[in-house]
Write an enzyme that holds these catalytic residues in place. Sequence first.
Site, PDB file in Angstrom:
ATOM      1  N   LYS A 259       9.137 -76.432   2.026  1.00  0.00           N
ATOM      2  CA  LYS A 259       8.240 -76.382   0.868  1.00  0.00           C
ATOM      3  C   LYS A 259       6.783 -76.531   1.332  1.00  0.00           C
ATOM      4  O   LYS A 259       6.531 -77.127   2.371  1.00  0.00           O
ATOM      5  CB  LYS A 259       8.554 -77.560  -0.068  1.00  0.00           C
ATOM      6  CG  LYS A 259       9.868 -77.438  -0.812  1.00  0.00           C
ATOM      7  CD  LYS A 259      10.080 -78.683  -1.665  1.00  0.00           C
ATOM      8  CE  LYS A 259      11.451 -78.658  -2.327  1.00  0.00           C
ATOM      9  NZ  LYS A 259      11.598 -77.582  -3.324  1.00  0.00           N
ATOM     10  N   ARG A 333      22.298 -76.538  -5.606  1.00  0.00           N
ATOM     11  CA  ARG A 333      23.525 -75.897  -6.091  1.00  0.00           C
ATOM     12  C   ARG A 333      24.670 -76.025  -5.088  1.00  0.00           C
ATOM     13  O   ARG A 333      25.829 -75.964  -5.458  1.00  0.00           O
ATOM     14  CB  ARG A 333      23.238 -74.441  -6.477  1.00  0.00           C
ATOM     15  CG  ARG A 333      22.994 -73.495  -5.365  1.00  0.00           C
ATOM     16  CD  ARG A 333      22.275 -72.241  -5.830  1.00  0.00           C
ATOM     17  NE  ARG A 333      20.868 -72.499  -6.155  1.00  0.00           N
ATOM     18  CZ  ARG A 333      19.992 -71.569  -6.530  1.00  0.00           C
ATOM     19  NH1 ARG A 333      20.395 -70.320  -6.675  1.00  0.00           N
ATOM     20  NH2 ARG A 333      18.739 -71.881  -6.788  1.00  0.00           N
TER      21      ARG A 333
HETATM   22 MN    MN Z   1      15.278 -77.443  -2.989  1.00  0.00          MN
END
Ligand code: MN
Length: 479
Positions: A259, A333
């Site tokens: 990120k 997920r």
């Molecule tokens: Mn993530």
Amino acid sequence: MNISLGKGGEVKIILAFKDKERVDYAEELYTYLKEREIFEGNSGQVFAHISPKEERVLFLGLGEEDKVSLESLRKAFFNAGRELMKLKVESIDITIPEFKGLDYLDAVQAIAEGLLQSEYSFEKYLSEKRTITSIKDVYIDVIDGKEEESTKAIEEVQNIIEGVFLARNLINEPNMTMTPEILANKAKEELEEVGVKVDILNKEEIEKLGMNALLAVSQGSIEEPRLIVMTYEGDPESKENIVFVGKGLMFDSGGYCLKPAKGMDAMHGDMAGAAAVIGAIKSIAKSGLKKNVIGIVAACENLISGKAYKPGDIIKSMSGKTIEVTNTDCEGRLVLADALWYAANNIKADKIIDIATLTGACLVALGDITSGAITNDEELMKHVKKASERAGEPIWQLPNSDEYKELNKGTFADLTNQGKGAGAITAGLFLGEFVKDTPWVHLDIAGTSYLSSPRGYLPKGATGVHTKTLYYLVKNLEG
Ligand code: MN
Ligand code: ZN
């Protein structure tokens, strides 16, 4: 803050409506303020007047009488609480009338909640506290015949808010003091005291279960994963249960699909789903709701190291379905795939709600105001929507058609962990692949769980969103 029925606070809260000329106390002062347009009775407006000799009042605006809602009451009383704390007021007095279109006890709860919300802050690491809570006693005068039920409603809302604050505290705690192991121990400590059984599975046990997706995500961290299973038996006679599954990414760096620096500091909040599950179960157990509830949290960290999983890796999940890792930042997920399978297959859940800070796409679509929702069962979704409305935590249902499911198909494995477009929808539907036929609702709280600036009674940082929704859902299913 102690809330009880009675009278005798040092400051009286006077409710004022924008479209009503009169109030029933301190009329002269009120007229004076209204004429000068100092106080108009706008929703949430406050004007406090304290002095050693005269009557001490706080005028609290509630807007137009027909438009008062549970949410506007919560916000207004939050403002009142904050204003009174500034003035170091220690006790207050409120007469609660009937509001058009609102259930009386719901309104009592909303008012009590607003006041309780005004006390929240996360300041344990500040040398000098910024929020000084002063209100010790709140005396409430209710309409005749509602005394007993109001007392119960107030007790209940105190239990609910305790769960919300617990969730917020778990989320606001930074990663260095809130690892998978610490979260597991904290859940045990908080829940065992209210009669919930808490089982903590360590890495070896997780390996035995074959939770390879959870293990893949966590293998880059020196902190080992934990599977936390919290069992509340509110209805021992019944075999039916509802299972809450919370995403517990104690820190999400994105892994090798790293990120950007901006915003990464908030990534200790990637376990807000887990926190909401723990908080809700605390509230449910404290209130003794008559329903069997099981919470499952897969807690781990998504970091970079020589051992971390990589883009292109193919994982065989606990269910047997294979997943190719197109993006290591779509880790939520993966972890949830195994946790949901465990809920559907091992626990044999009758209903599943999962709650997760799942996608940035959901934040883009709905901002930090509304959570995304997706389901395989419209009936269960109806219940969740009703609970979210009652809680003042809005959700918006996203589509679930087969065309979207196609977007999750992998090239070299059954599924890809980054769907081709429609980010919030494909992520939700990916989870749906692991619940078998169990009625299931997924809540994406990536936007709503953590605020960059306060809004209404929600503070900057963790909101504890959907702790209340989960509580009211169980309460509605109970009846
Ligand atoms: Mn993530
Ligand atoms: Zn994440």
